[in-house]
Write a protein that holds these residues in place. Sequence first.
Motif, PDB file in Angstrom:
ATOM      1  N   ASN A   1     -10.469   4.756  17.655  1.00  0.00           N
ATOM      2  CA  ASN A   1     -11.791   4.605  17.044  1.00  0.00           C
ATOM      3  C   ASN A   1     -11.760   4.956  15.557  1.00  0.00           C
ATOM      4  OD1 ASN A   1     -13.236   3.808  19.391  1.00  0.00           O
ATOM      5  ND2 ASN A   1     -13.189   5.922  20.099  1.00  0.00           N
ATOM      6  N   ARG A   2     -10.872   4.287  14.834  1.00  0.00           N
ATOM      7  CA  ARG A   2     -10.678   4.633  13.422  1.00  0.00           C
ATOM      8  C   ARG A   2     -10.599   3.366  12.587  1.00  0.00           C
ATOM      9  NH1 ARG A   2      -6.149   7.897  13.730  1.00  0.00           N
ATOM     10  NH2 ARG A   2      -7.590   9.532  14.418  1.00  0.00           N
ATOM     11  N   ILE A   3     -11.375   3.331  11.516  1.00  0.00           N
ATOM     12  CA  ILE A   3     -11.288   2.201  10.598  1.00  0.00           C
ATOM     13  C   ILE A   3      -9.954   2.246   9.858  1.00  0.00           C
ATOM     14  CG2 ILE A   3     -13.783   2.033  10.263  1.00  0.00           C
ATOM     15  CD1 ILE A   3     -13.417   3.453   7.573  1.00  0.00           C
ATOM     16  N   LYS A   4      -9.528   1.097   9.382  1.00  0.00           N
ATOM     17  CA  LYS A   4      -8.319   1.022   8.584  1.00  0.00           C
ATOM     18  C   LYS A   4      -8.693   0.554   7.173  1.00  0.00           C
ATOM     19  CE  LYS A   4      -5.347   2.579  11.419  1.00  0.00           C
ATOM     20  NZ  LYS A   4      -4.696   3.890  11.096  1.00  0.00           N
ATOM     21  N   VAL A   5      -8.204   1.296   6.190  1.00  0.00           N
ATOM     22  CA  VAL A   5      -8.585   1.084   4.795  1.00  0.00           C
ATOM     23  C   VAL A   5      -7.376   0.617   4.004  1.00  0.00           C
ATOM     24  CG1 VAL A   5      -9.599   2.136   2.740  1.00  0.00           C
ATOM     25  CG2 VAL A   5     -10.285   2.926   5.020  1.00  0.00           C
ATOM     26  N   LEU A   6      -7.556  -0.436   3.255  1.00  0.00           N
ATOM     27  CA  LEU A   6      -6.492  -0.960   2.399  1.00  0.00           C
ATOM     28  C   LEU A   6      -6.882  -0.786   0.938  1.00  0.00           C
ATOM     29  CD1 LEU A   6      -4.244  -3.966   2.828  1.00  0.00           C
ATOM     30  CD2 LEU A   6      -5.599  -3.899   0.738  1.00  0.00           C
ATOM     31  N   ILE A   7      -5.958  -0.288   0.148  1.00  0.00           N
ATOM     32  CA  ILE A   7      -6.157  -0.158  -1.297  1.00  0.00           C
ATOM     33  C   ILE A   7      -5.410  -1.301  -1.976  1.00  0.00           C
ATOM     34  CG2 ILE A   7      -5.804   1.301  -3.320  1.00  0.00           C
ATOM     35  CD1 ILE A   7      -5.757   3.706  -1.427  1.00  0.00           C
ATOM     36  N   TYR A   8      -6.057  -1.936  -2.937  1.00  0.00           N
ATOM     37  CA  TYR A   8      -5.361  -2.970  -3.700  1.00  0.00           C
ATOM     38  C   TYR A   8      -4.239  -2.300  -4.494  1.00  0.00           C
ATOM     39  CZ  TYR A   8      -9.062  -6.372  -2.732  1.00  0.00           C
ATOM     40  OH  TYR A   8      -9.940  -7.236  -2.127  1.00  0.00           O
ATOM     41  N   LEU A   9      -2.999  -2.483  -4.030  1.00  0.00           N
ATOM     42  CA  LEU A   9      -1.877  -1.746  -4.607  1.00  0.00           C
ATOM     43  C   LEU A   9      -1.419  -2.300  -5.943  1.00  0.00           C
ATOM     44  CD1 LEU A   9       0.347  -1.025  -1.499  1.00  0.00           C
ATOM     45  CD2 LEU A   9      -1.202   0.500  -2.689  1.00  0.00           C
ATOM     46  N   SER A  10      -1.731  -3.525  -6.209  1.00  0.00           N
ATOM     47  CA  SER A  10      -1.244  -4.136  -7.442  1.00  0.00           C
ATOM     48  C   SER A  10      -2.057  -3.634  -8.627  1.00  0.00           C
ATOM     49  CB  SER A  10      -1.353  -5.669  -7.340  1.00  0.00           C
ATOM     50  OG  SER A  10      -0.925  -6.260  -8.539  1.00  0.00           O
ATOM     51  N   LEU A  11      -1.482  -2.672  -9.356  1.00  0.00           N
ATOM     52  CA  LEU A  11      -2.177  -2.128 -10.523  1.00  0.00           C
ATOM     53  C   LEU A  11      -2.206  -3.180 -11.634  1.00  0.00           C
ATOM     54  CD1 LEU A  11      -0.952   1.560 -10.816  1.00  0.00           C
ATOM     55  CD2 LEU A  11      -3.165   0.721 -10.083  1.00  0.00           C
TER      56      LEU A  11
ATOM     57  N   THR B   1      -3.976   1.828   5.711  1.00  0.00           N
ATOM     58  CA  THR B   1      -3.050   0.831   6.229  1.00  0.00           C
ATOM     59  C   THR B   1      -2.565  -0.036   5.071  1.00  0.00           C
ATOM     60  OG1 THR B   1      -2.721  -0.998   7.780  1.00  0.00           O
ATOM     61  CG2 THR B   1      -4.875  -0.857   6.728  1.00  0.00           C
ATOM     62  N   HIS B   2      -1.324  -0.467   5.149  1.00  0.00           N
ATOM     63  CA  HIS B   2      -0.817  -1.419   4.158  1.00  0.00           C
ATOM     64  C   HIS B   2      -0.830  -2.837   4.725  1.00  0.00           C
ATOM     65  CE1 HIS B   2       2.677  -0.404   6.666  1.00  0.00           C
ATOM     66  NE2 HIS B   2       3.052  -1.648   6.445  1.00  0.00           N
ATOM     67  N   ASP B   3      -1.263  -2.945   5.998  1.00  0.00           N
ATOM     68  CA  ASP B   3      -1.305  -4.237   6.677  1.00  0.00           C
ATOM     69  C   ASP B   3      -2.672  -4.879   6.457  1.00  0.00           C
ATOM     70  OD1 ASP B   3      -1.269  -6.422   8.335  1.00  0.00           O
ATOM     71  OD2 ASP B   3      -0.635  -5.320  10.136  1.00  0.00           O
ATOM     72  N   ILE B   4      -2.710  -5.926   5.670  1.00  0.00           N
ATOM     73  CA  ILE B   4      -3.991  -6.538   5.312  1.00  0.00           C
ATOM     74  C   ILE B   4      -4.688  -7.155   6.517  1.00  0.00           C
ATOM     75  CG2 ILE B   4      -3.129  -8.859   4.758  1.00  0.00           C
ATOM     76  CD1 ILE B   4      -4.944  -8.651   2.213  1.00  0.00           C
ATOM     77  N   THR B   5      -3.928  -7.502   7.549  1.00  0.00           N
ATOM     78  CA  THR B   5      -4.537  -8.103   8.737  1.00  0.00           C
ATOM     79  C   THR B   5      -5.285  -7.076   9.575  1.00  0.00           C
ATOM     80  OG1 THR B   5      -2.543  -7.792  10.089  1.00  0.00           O
ATOM     81  CG2 THR B   5      -2.729  -9.852   8.828  1.00  0.00           C
ATOM     82  N   ARG B   6      -4.968  -5.789   9.389  1.00  0.00           N
ATOM     83  CA  ARG B   6      -5.646  -4.726  10.139  1.00  0.00           C
ATOM     84  C   ARG B   6      -6.766  -4.083   9.342  1.00  0.00           C
ATOM     85  NH1 ARG B   6      -1.863  -0.233  11.850  1.00  0.00           N
ATOM     86  NH2 ARG B   6      -3.610   0.267  13.218  1.00  0.00           N
ATOM     87  N   ALA B   7      -6.859  -4.424   8.069  1.00  0.00           N
ATOM     88  CA  ALA B   7      -7.802  -3.741   7.185  1.00  0.00           C
ATOM     89  C   ALA B   7      -9.246  -4.065   7.533  1.00  0.00           C
ATOM     90  CB  ALA B   7      -7.515  -4.103   5.737  1.00  0.00           C
TER      91      ALA B   7
END
Length: 687
Positions: free
Chosen positions: A87-97, A131-137
Amino acid sequence: MCMKTKHRIYYITLFSVVLLGLIATGMFQFWPHSIESTADWSLDRHSVHDASLVGLPVSNPIPERGDLSCRMHTCFDVYRCSYNPKNRIKVLIYLSLQRFVDEVGVPISSTGLSREYNDLLSAISDSEFYTHDITRACLFVPSIDVLNQNSLRIRKTAQALAMLPRWDKGMNHLLFNMLPGGPPDYNTALDVPRDRALLAGGGFSTWTYRQGYDVSIPVYSPLSAGVELPERQPGPRRYFILSSQTAIHREYRAELERLKEENEEALLLLDKCSNLSQGAASARKRCYKGQVFNYPRILQESPFCVVLRGARLGQATLSDVLQAGCVPVILADPSCPSLRASVVIPEEKLPEMYTILKSIPHRQVEEMQRQARWFWDAYFSSMKAISITTLQIINDRIYPCAARTELYSMPLYLIPPRSPGFTAVVLTYDRIESLFRVITEISKVPSLAKLLVVWNNLNKSPPDDSLWPKIAVPLKVVRTKENKLSNRFFPYDEIETEAVLAIDDDIIMLTSDELQFGYEWRELPDRLVGYLGRLHLWDHKMGKWKYESEWTNEVSMVLTGAAFYHKCFNYLDTYKMPGDIKNWVDAHMNSEDIAMNFLVANITGHCPGIGSSGHTISERVFFLLWLIASMLTPVTSVHFPRSECINKFASVFGTMPLKVVEHRADPVLYKDDFPEKLKSFPNIGSL
């Protein structure tokens, strides 16, 4: 060739001078104090200065200003947050600075990536949400720093957001902003157009905060974070009220000075030190008539500290005050909610502040001081605490069954149920005839999806399958391992609907229309909706709470012998019930319904609802049936006074969460003289 090199050097030098000038200017902008540029964000492993330059042409699209009507069910795609066991959201950060610049090479921000935002992103990347997996974000956090609006070029920042590959009008994007607005108006929410993006903001007003969508966060204070203040035990303090804010409105200052004259040494009124040179050292000082005090240490010398609004509503002072274990006295709109660690006083009552605070019992003040420090440690102390708490709040909204219950209410409508309708959970022991009658009547309800019988008799097997009533929906019998009343509230896997009807095996007087009407619970998904109300009252003579079962128009509880509620409360009752209440209920075989009412009211802050009407069933007949059923239950402690249960639970919760509501819904209202076929619920009030 030499000319080209000279021109290149010239333009590089010019660009560097402009860039340095902008950065220098930004360093002097109001943060709470300062905001440093950093190049050590651990996610990318590359220096910010190595980030690629991205140009923003004038023609680039600009997001919409921001939809004030957005709510989680309208502007957030919950289906991206698929079911998972944790029961946890997955958060993706745009890594490309990337360094965004306009058409002539000027950056969109004068500070780039601030140290505070770097800490925030690093905390998220190290958390269980990342998460680094964009499909799970499920949620996206840009690496574009909008914490401090002072440092931003509004239009260009908006264009940069719109260029993000997953922007999609801001859907499921989260922006963090602590210092919104700017002179002269100082708007209370970030001015950068952001479409539907969620905003974690530090300065909301009631006009700009989107209830249940945005997240109100504290303004981070580098002062309190940079000073080690050991927790001080409650006890006598040198002053009674302390005001430490600088540059407050002259009317507030005048009123505080008048209070100072009236109460002399009880109130310390501090201001900026005019005789000290400006800089980091002077920021840690406050003065009164030439006397210099170390800030924020001086805050520990008073039980109450004033927090006034400034040009911006969000104040870093609040964080300093909480760290010092000083109870914040917030002068604000009377609709502003109080935390257990603060006192909120309407602005017009500032002249009465001293009298109001003096009326608070000493023991309560000490408890509020402890709570103040706890709030700072848990939620204010670092960018990590602020960012992770923000994600947890959003997580609680999306997965309300697993929500933490310390601070947040639960909107129970986001996750779509696996099945529509409601599940009836019938608790039974050894009343086969009445059980079958209950099942037969419930099976007539159009919205029934499944019927679950909880068999509590350990010494006798349930009837053979061939003997059970034949009904059109699935019927499952669950045999328990112990005879416990709390078995009715267990989160059984078989419950696939969000709505649950808890009903006893002897409630044979409710008609299918009355049950279907009760399913209108869907309009009140965060409440217990039942058919029989009860009331708690304060007995002044005895000095304690008492349980009232006589019929009145006031209700603060509903009996769960027949009540609708959200299945999430099964989870909370089983795993999150505070103290020893659950064990106490099981040991005494009593008051599981009162405990559930306490739990729901404490989490949601709402009173119960009455489905149909208490008049549809004879109160006295129902109470007699309940009493007879209790007498048949094979335990000796069934007559334990329910008033004692209320006092026991109030002691464990540390408060009285039950809310009283006046209610009258006479069934005669359903007997208007028009054709029966036109009535939605013709068979209500038939008894």
